[in-house]
Scaffold this active site. Structure first.
Site, PDB file in Angstrom:
ATOM      1  N   ARG A   5      12.028  -5.926   5.180  1.00 16.33           N
ATOM      2  CA  ARG A   5      11.900  -4.471   4.986  1.00 16.33           C
ATOM      3  C   ARG A   5      12.807  -3.694   5.942  1.00 16.33           C
ATOM      4  O   ARG A   5      12.938  -4.042   7.112  1.00 16.33           O
ATOM      5  CB  ARG A   5      10.438  -4.062   5.219  1.00 16.33           C
ATOM      6  CG  ARG A   5      10.255  -2.555   5.302  1.00 16.33           C
ATOM      7  CD  ARG A   5       8.825  -2.127   5.222  1.00 16.33           C
ATOM      8  NE  ARG A   5       8.015  -2.566   6.334  1.00 16.33           N
ATOM      9  CZ  ARG A   5       6.712  -2.305   6.439  1.00 16.33           C
ATOM     10  NH1 ARG A   5       6.092  -1.652   5.474  1.00 16.33           N
ATOM     11  NH2 ARG A   5       6.037  -2.740   7.477  1.00 16.33           N
ATOM     12  N   LYS A  29       0.842  -1.214   0.000  1.00 14.63           N
ATOM     13  CA  LYS A  29       0.000   0.000   0.000  1.00 14.63           C
ATOM     14  C   LYS A  29       0.876   1.263   0.000  1.00 14.63           C
ATOM     15  O   LYS A  29       0.658   2.180  -0.783  1.00 14.63           O
ATOM     16  CB  LYS A  29      -0.918   0.024   1.243  1.00 14.63           C
ATOM     17  CG  LYS A  29      -1.832  -1.185   1.356  1.00 14.63           C
ATOM     18  CD  LYS A  29      -2.759  -1.095   2.548  1.00 14.63           C
ATOM     19  CE  LYS A  29      -2.065  -1.145   3.905  1.00 14.63           C
ATOM     20  NZ  LYS A  29      -1.369  -2.423   4.192  1.00 14.63           N
ATOM     21  N   ARG A  33      -0.767  -9.040  13.175  1.00 15.46           N
ATOM     22  CA  ARG A  33      -1.325  -8.025  12.273  1.00 15.46           C
ATOM     23  C   ARG A  33      -2.163  -8.685  11.184  1.00 15.46           C
ATOM     24  O   ARG A  33      -3.195  -8.149  10.769  1.00 15.46           O
ATOM     25  CB  ARG A  33      -0.195  -7.200  11.649  1.00 15.46           C
ATOM     26  CG  ARG A  33       0.416  -6.209  12.638  1.00 15.46           C
ATOM     27  CD  ARG A  33       1.818  -5.774  12.250  1.00 15.46           C
ATOM     28  NE  ARG A  33       1.922  -5.049  11.019  1.00 15.46           N
ATOM     29  CZ  ARG A  33       3.064  -4.902  10.326  1.00 15.46           C
ATOM     30  NH1 ARG A  33       4.195  -5.435  10.778  1.00 15.46           N
ATOM     31  NH2 ARG A  33       3.079  -4.219   9.220  1.00 15.46           N
ATOM     32  N   ARG A  53      -9.677   0.994   8.422  1.00 14.65           N
ATOM     33  CA  ARG A  53      -9.236  -0.346   8.829  1.00 14.65           C
ATOM     34  C   ARG A  53     -10.379  -1.122   9.472  1.00 14.65           C
ATOM     35  O   ARG A  53     -10.206  -2.296   9.794  1.00 14.65           O
ATOM     36  CB  ARG A  53      -8.138  -0.251   9.882  1.00 14.65           C
ATOM     37  CG  ARG A  53      -6.779   0.187   9.393  1.00 14.65           C
ATOM     38  CD  ARG A  53      -6.029  -0.963   8.797  1.00 14.65           C
ATOM     39  NE  ARG A  53      -4.768  -1.308   9.392  1.00 14.65           N
ATOM     40  CZ  ARG A  53      -3.604  -0.741   9.099  1.00 14.65           C
ATOM     41  NH1 ARG A  53      -3.520   0.268   8.294  1.00 14.65           N
ATOM     42  NH2 ARG A  53      -2.505  -1.204   9.619  1.00 14.65           N
ATOM     43  N   ARG A  77      11.260  -1.966  11.237  1.00  8.53           N
ATOM     44  CA  ARG A  77      10.160  -1.432  12.036  1.00  8.53           C
ATOM     45  C   ARG A  77       9.920  -2.323  13.248  1.00  8.53           C
ATOM     46  O   ARG A  77      10.053  -3.534  13.175  1.00  8.53           O
ATOM     47  CB  ARG A  77       8.889  -1.358  11.169  1.00  8.53           C
ATOM     48  CG  ARG A  77       8.473   0.060  10.863  1.00  8.53           C
ATOM     49  CD  ARG A  77       7.401   0.133   9.825  1.00  8.53           C
ATOM     50  NE  ARG A  77       6.151  -0.523  10.195  1.00  8.53           N
ATOM     51  CZ  ARG A  77       5.067  -0.482   9.461  1.00  8.53           C
ATOM     52  NH1 ARG A  77       5.050   0.176   8.319  1.00  8.53           N
ATOM     53  NH2 ARG A  77       3.966  -1.096   9.841  1.00  8.53           N
TER      54      ARG A  77
HETATM   55  P1  AP5 Z   1       4.824  -1.596   1.862  1.00  6.27           P
HETATM   56  O1  AP5 Z   1       4.568  -0.772   0.634  1.00  6.27           O
HETATM   57  O2  AP5 Z   1       5.403  -0.930   3.060  1.00  6.27           O
HETATM   58  O3  AP5 Z   1       3.487  -2.366   2.281  1.00  6.27           O
HETATM   59  P2  AP5 Z   1       2.276  -1.857   3.150  1.00  6.27           P
HETATM   60  O4  AP5 Z   1       1.079  -2.545   2.639  1.00  6.27           O
HETATM   61  O5  AP5 Z   1       2.240  -0.354   3.193  1.00  6.27           O
HETATM   62  O6  AP5 Z   1       2.727  -2.468   4.531  1.00  6.27           O
HETATM   63  P3  AP5 Z   1       2.652  -1.894   6.020  1.00  6.27           P
HETATM   64  O7  AP5 Z   1       3.382  -2.887   6.879  1.00  6.27           O
HETATM   65  O8  AP5 Z   1       3.147  -0.487   6.083  1.00  6.27           O
HETATM   66  O9  AP5 Z   1       1.140  -1.957   6.252  1.00  6.27           O
HETATM   67  P4  AP5 Z   1       0.401  -2.011   7.587  1.00  6.27           P
HETATM   68  O10 AP5 Z   1      -0.978  -1.847   7.087  1.00  6.27           O
HETATM   69  O11 AP5 Z   1       0.638  -3.179   8.454  1.00  6.27           O
HETATM   70  O12 AP5 Z   1       1.090  -0.830   8.407  1.00  6.27           O
HETATM   71  P5  AP5 Z   1       0.629   0.633   8.758  1.00  6.27           P
HETATM   72  O13 AP5 Z   1       1.838   1.459   8.768  1.00  6.27           O
HETATM   73  O14 AP5 Z   1      -0.541   1.082   7.955  1.00  6.27           O
HETATM   74  O15 AP5 Z   1       5.743  -2.820   1.415  1.00  6.27           O
HETATM   75  C1  AP5 Z   1       6.249  -3.733   2.381  1.00  6.27           C
HETATM   76  C2  AP5 Z   1       7.647  -4.235   1.953  1.00  6.27           C
HETATM   77  O16 AP5 Z   1       7.512  -4.968   0.733  1.00  6.27           O
HETATM   78  C3  AP5 Z   1       8.671  -3.115   1.644  1.00  6.27           C
HETATM   79  O17 AP5 Z   1       9.949  -3.538   2.028  1.00  6.27           O
HETATM   80  C4  AP5 Z   1       8.613  -2.947   0.132  1.00  6.27           C
HETATM   81  O18 AP5 Z   1       9.836  -2.479  -0.395  1.00  6.27           O
HETATM   82  C5  AP5 Z   1       8.310  -4.389  -0.296  1.00  6.27           C
HETATM   83  N1  AP5 Z   1       7.511  -4.459  -1.521  1.00  6.27           N
HETATM   84  C6  AP5 Z   1       6.471  -3.652  -1.887  1.00  6.27           C
HETATM   85  N2  AP5 Z   1       5.958  -4.067  -3.064  1.00  6.27           N
HETATM   86  C7  AP5 Z   1       6.675  -5.164  -3.430  1.00  6.27           C
HETATM   87  C8  AP5 Z   1       6.621  -6.038  -4.535  1.00  6.27           C
HETATM   88  N3  AP5 Z   1       5.734  -5.873  -5.524  1.00  6.27           N
HETATM   89  N4  AP5 Z   1       7.478  -7.072  -4.592  1.00  6.27           N
HETATM   90  C9  AP5 Z   1       8.409  -7.265  -3.597  1.00  6.27           C
HETATM   91  N5  AP5 Z   1       8.524  -6.449  -2.512  1.00  6.27           N
HETATM   92  C10 AP5 Z   1       7.660  -5.419  -2.443  1.00  6.27           C
HETATM   93  O19 AP5 Z   1       0.079   0.430  10.258  1.00  6.27           O
HETATM   94  C11 AP5 Z   1       0.938   0.102  11.316  1.00  6.27           C
HETATM   95  C12 AP5 Z   1       0.161   0.086  12.612  1.00  6.27           C
HETATM   96  O20 AP5 Z   1      -0.402   1.394  12.873  1.00  6.27           O
HETATM   97  C13 AP5 Z   1      -1.053  -0.857  12.631  1.00  6.27           C
HETATM   98  O21 AP5 Z   1      -0.696  -2.178  12.984  1.00  6.27           O
HETATM   99  C14 AP5 Z   1      -1.934  -0.179  13.700  1.00  6.27           C
HETATM  100  O22 AP5 Z   1      -1.447  -0.458  15.001  1.00  6.27           O
HETATM  101  C15 AP5 Z   1      -1.699   1.308  13.434  1.00  6.27           C
HETATM  102  N6  AP5 Z   1      -2.667   1.836  12.460  1.00  6.27           N
HETATM  103  C16 AP5 Z   1      -2.402   2.355  11.231  1.00  6.27           C
HETATM  104  N7  AP5 Z   1      -3.532   2.749  10.630  1.00  6.27           N
HETATM  105  C17 AP5 Z   1      -4.548   2.477  11.492  1.00  6.27           C
HETATM  106  C18 AP5 Z   1      -5.950   2.642  11.423  1.00  6.27           C
HETATM  107  N8  AP5 Z   1      -6.558   3.166  10.335  1.00  6.27           N
HETATM  108  N9  AP5 Z   1      -6.694   2.232  12.478  1.00  6.27           N
HETATM  109  C19 AP5 Z   1      -6.110   1.727  13.592  1.00  6.27           C
HETATM  110  N10 AP5 Z   1      -4.782   1.526  13.703  1.00  6.27           N
HETATM  111  C20 AP5 Z   1      -3.999   1.898  12.663  1.00  6.27           C
END
Ligand code: AP5
Length: 213
Positions: free
Chosen positions: A127, A13, A171, A88, A160
């Site tokens: 990552r 994402k 997660r 979410r 992270r």
């Molecule tokens: P990346 O692009 O970072 O993937 P992502 O889907 O953004 O993954 P996240 O881990 O950031 O998502 P998340 O939803 O768990 O975390 P968030 O920060 O929102 O890619 C991941 C890796 O893969 C990278 O190394 C990249 O280089 C690699 N990659 C990408 N595309 C690729 C491909 N095609 N092929 C190979 N490699 C690839 O949330 C974190 C925490 O915050 C949550 O757990 C929660 O506690 C809190 N939080 C955030 N939003 C909310 C909400 N709305 N409500 C409540 N809590 C929330």
């Protein structure tokens, strides 16, 4: 253009949202990034959020809904925005719809990035993120030129806090339970588009562009 990127942790994402932001010159709004910045700043929000983030749980709805309501009303969102990691939960999606309704606006497209758990684990375990500019790397798919150093700003790369196997699995459970039902929610609204998120970053970006144009 008002977009939501849905998908499990590690679906890509953040990666795709940054590319969309550059292409369409609209802001990427990542609740994860906002919360991590608050943790880094030792802000009241960050101290509260960290308790949930470190164990892979969702931060309470009222906290993130308040953040998003404020953010999407800012001037730079007038031409659109990309929501990355929000909503979410069904409650968050309902509140977003209400807020947009009050603003006379709607979500145009919800792109669901579909990827299996094995791929997620390998992406997240490999990552690393720049502690200064937030630049993202992966030990196999996108390695930095020098180990541990950000290509863009020279900052230090680190894993992270929530990218360890135990928390990744948590997660994924939370995603299945609380976030996956959003697919049905947006399907009913007629704006859900599903994209296979396996393949290179560029291949996935082409698929996403097909869905949003
Ligand atoms: P990346 O692009 O970072 O993937 P992502 O889907 O953004 O993954 P996240 O881990 O950031 O998502 P998340 O939803 O768990 O975390 P968030 O920060 O929102 O890619 C991941 C890796 O893969 C990278 O190394 C990249 O280089 C690699 N990659 C990408 N595309 C690729 C491909 N095609 N092929 C190979 N490699 C690839 O949330 C974190 C925490 O915050 C949550 O757990 C929660 O506690 C809190 N939080 C955030 N939003 C909310 C909400 N709305 N409500 C409540 N809590 C929330």
């Amino acid at each position: 253009m008002r977009l939501i990127l849905l998908g499990p942790p590690g679906a890509g994402k953040g990666t795709q949202a940054k590319m969309l932001k550059d292409k369409f010159c609209i802001p990427q709004i990542s609740t994860g990034d906002i919360l991590r910045q608050a943790v880094k700043d030792n802000a009241e929000l960050g101290i509260k959020a960290k308790l949930f983030m470190d164990v892979g749980q969702l931060v309470p709805d009222d906290v993130v809904i308040g953040l998003i309501k404020e953010r999407i009303k800012q001037a730079d969102c007038e031409a659109g925005f990309i929501l990355d990691g929000f909503p979410r939960t069904i409650v968050q999606a309902e509140k977003l719809s209400e807020t947009l309704d009050e603003m006379g606006s709607v979500i145009d497209t919800v792109v669901d990035l579909e990827v299996d758990a094995d791929e997620v684990i390998s992406r997240l375990a490999g990552r690393s993120t720049c502690q200064d500019c937030g630049g993202m790397f992966h030990e196999e798919s996108c390695p930095p030129k020098a180990a541990g150093i950000c290509d863009s700003c020279g900052g230090t790369l680190a894993q992270r806090q929530d990218d360890n196997t135990e928390t990744i699995l948590k997660r994924l459970d939370v995603y299945q339970e609380s976030t996956a039902p959003l697919k049905q929610f947006y399907k009913k609204q007629g704006n859900l588009k599903t994209v296979t998120a396996r393949g290179s970053v560029e291949e996935i970006f082409s698929r996403v562009l097909e869905m949003v144009k």
